[in-house]
Design an enzyme around this catalytic site. Structure first.
Site, PDB file in Angstrom:
ATOM      1  N   LYS A  44       0.819  -1.197   0.000  1.00  0.00           N
ATOM      2  CA  LYS A  44       0.000   0.000   0.000  1.00  0.00           C
ATOM      3  C   LYS A  44       0.863   1.261   0.000  1.00  0.00           C
ATOM      4  O   LYS A  44       0.402   2.332  -0.358  1.00  0.00           O
ATOM      5  CB  LYS A  44      -0.896   0.026   1.257  1.00  0.00           C
ATOM      6  N   GLU A 100       7.922   2.123  -6.157  1.00  0.00           N
ATOM      7  CA  GLU A 100       8.019   1.664  -4.767  1.00  0.00           C
ATOM      8  C   GLU A 100       8.114   2.845  -3.813  1.00  0.00           C
ATOM      9  O   GLU A 100       8.647   3.893  -4.171  1.00  0.00           O
ATOM     10  CB  GLU A 100       9.283   0.793  -4.604  1.00  0.00           C
ATOM     11  N   ASP A 101       7.609   2.654  -2.602  1.00  0.00           N
ATOM     12  CA  ASP A 101       7.762   3.707  -1.595  1.00  0.00           C
ATOM     13  C   ASP A 101       9.200   3.751  -1.079  1.00  0.00           C
ATOM     14  O   ASP A 101       9.837   4.788  -1.088  1.00  0.00           O
ATOM     15  CB  ASP A 101       6.761   3.524  -0.441  1.00  0.00           C
ATOM     16  N   ASP A 104      14.300  -0.988   1.210  1.00  0.00           N
ATOM     17  CA  ASP A 104      14.942  -1.118   2.520  1.00  0.00           C
ATOM     18  C   ASP A 104      16.016  -2.198   2.435  1.00  0.00           C
ATOM     19  O   ASP A 104      17.177  -1.915   2.176  1.00  0.00           O
ATOM     20  CB  ASP A 104      13.860  -1.424   3.555  1.00  0.00           C
ATOM     21  N   ASP A 161       3.879   3.606   6.558  1.00  0.00           N
ATOM     22  CA  ASP A 161       3.196   3.322   7.821  1.00  0.00           C
ATOM     23  C   ASP A 161       4.066   2.613   8.850  1.00  0.00           C
ATOM     24  O   ASP A 161       5.166   2.157   8.549  1.00  0.00           O
ATOM     25  CB  ASP A 161       2.001   2.416   7.539  1.00  0.00           C
ATOM     26  N   ARG A 167       0.037   6.819   7.705  1.00  0.00           N
ATOM     27  CA  ARG A 167       0.140   7.013   6.253  1.00  0.00           C
ATOM     28  C   ARG A 167      -0.349   8.397   5.844  1.00  0.00           C
ATOM     29  O   ARG A 167       0.038   8.926   4.817  1.00  0.00           O
ATOM     30  CB  ARG A 167      -0.707   5.979   5.506  1.00  0.00           C
TER      31      ARG A 167
HETATM   32  P1  IMP Z   1      12.413  -4.451   1.741  1.00  0.00           P
HETATM   33  O1  IMP Z   1      11.845  -5.688   1.150  1.00  0.00           O
HETATM   34  O2  IMP Z   1      13.212  -4.710   2.987  1.00  0.00           O
HETATM   35  O3  IMP Z   1      13.182  -3.601   0.746  1.00  0.00           O
HETATM   36  O4  IMP Z   1      11.197  -3.599   2.292  1.00  0.00           O
HETATM   37  C1  IMP Z   1      10.243  -3.148   1.470  1.00  0.00           C
HETATM   38  C2  IMP Z   1       9.016  -2.649   2.164  1.00  0.00           C
HETATM   39  O5  IMP Z   1       9.142  -2.513   3.588  1.00  0.00           O
HETATM   40  C3  IMP Z   1       8.737  -1.250   1.680  1.00  0.00           C
HETATM   41  O6  IMP Z   1       8.085  -1.271   0.435  1.00  0.00           O
HETATM   42  C4  IMP Z   1       7.892  -0.707   2.799  1.00  0.00           C
HETATM   43  O7  IMP Z   1       6.546  -1.079   2.612  1.00  0.00           O
HETATM   44  C5  IMP Z   1       8.444  -1.370   4.034  1.00  0.00           C
HETATM   45  N1  IMP Z   1       9.377  -0.473   4.730  1.00  0.00           N
HETATM   46  C6  IMP Z   1      10.715  -0.582   4.826  1.00  0.00           C
HETATM   47  N2  IMP Z   1      11.252   0.422   5.546  1.00  0.00           N
HETATM   48  C7  IMP Z   1      10.207   1.221   5.886  1.00  0.00           C
HETATM   49  C8  IMP Z   1      10.096   2.457   6.646  1.00  0.00           C
HETATM   50  O8  IMP Z   1      11.063   3.064   7.137  1.00  0.00           O
HETATM   51  N3  IMP Z   1       8.832   2.948   6.786  1.00  0.00           N
HETATM   52  C9  IMP Z   1       7.729   2.337   6.263  1.00  0.00           C
HETATM   53  N4  IMP Z   1       7.786   1.206   5.553  1.00  0.00           N
HETATM   54  C10 IMP Z   1       9.009   0.643   5.373  1.00  0.00           C
HETATM   55 MG    MG Z   2       5.915  -1.269   0.390  1.00  0.00          MG
END
Ligand code: IMP
Ligand code: MG
Length: 179
Positions: A44, A100-101, A104, A161, A167
């Site tokens: 989301k 993508e938001d 991470d 979030d 959000r």
């Molecule tokens: P990844 O798979 O570790 O790259 O994480 C991806 C998802 O984790 C992102 O698309 C976010 O939805 C969530 N996420 C990671 N870090 C944050 C943060 O600091 N705030 C909010 N959502 C996060």
């Molecule tokens: Mg996400």
């Protein structure tokens, strides 16, 4: 929004976000001129970013949504990425941009890339509002468009979030709550 102990220091103001999103939209417009790209938002978290981004993309394009989940209700990675909602549109021959938001660990994205590449798009790039400074140079080089590179603090607002909260903050802030 009322002050709250979980709502920490400002990371990027609405003005900073808007001006960066405008630049990203212009770049997409230049790079995809005549190719009607398909922008795929990952729900989301990316819904607000996509809504602003499309209004900054000055060329014809389409949008679609998919939802994956790599975290439960907490801020810790489960290490498992699950498709919660798949796309409506076919990707065959399309110029696809994953919106993508935040990137991470990069786990969600590497999974998505593999899955979407298997559907034979003409091209596949990523536009992320935020990317962790910590991700390695190889992973960073894979991100064609990035709004801001940020440190490790958990970020809230502008669609992002913590367990579905915050959000609706119009700007990006550091979360100062605890797990
Ligand atoms: P990844 O798979 O570790 O790259 O994480 C991806 C998802 O984790 C992102 O698309 C976010 O939805 C969530 N996420 C990671 N870090 C944050 C943060 O600091 N705030 C909010 N959502 C996060
Ligand atoms: Mg996400």
């Amino acid at each position: 929004m009322e002050p709250h102990p979980e709502i920490g220091p400002l990371l990027f103001s609405t003005e900073q976000i808007q001006s960066r999103v405008t630049e990203l939209g212009a770049a997409l417009g230049r790079d995809y001129e005549g190719r009607a790209p398909l922008l795929i938002a990952v729900l989301k978290g990316a819904f607000i970013f996509l809504a602003d981004l499309v209004r900054a993309v000055p060329i014809p394009h389409e949008i679609d949504f998919m939802a994956v989940s790599s975290y439960g209700a907490s801020t810790r990675s489960s290490g498992v990425v699950r498709i919660v909602k798949d796309l409506d549109l076919e990707l065959e021959g399309r110029h696809v941009v994953i919106v993508e938001d935040i990137v991470d660990s990069g786990l969600t994205l590497s999974y998505l890339r593999r899955m979407l590449a298997a559907r034979n798009p003409a091209s596949l790039e990523v536009c992320a509002l935020l990317a962790r400074e910590r991700i390695g140079p190889a992973a960073r080089a894979d991100l064609r468009y990035v709004g801001f590179d940020i440190p490790d603090d958990w970020v809230i607002g502008y669609g992002l979030d913590v367990a579905q909260r915050w959000r609706n903050l119009p700007e990006l802030r550091i979360w100062t709550g605890s797990h």
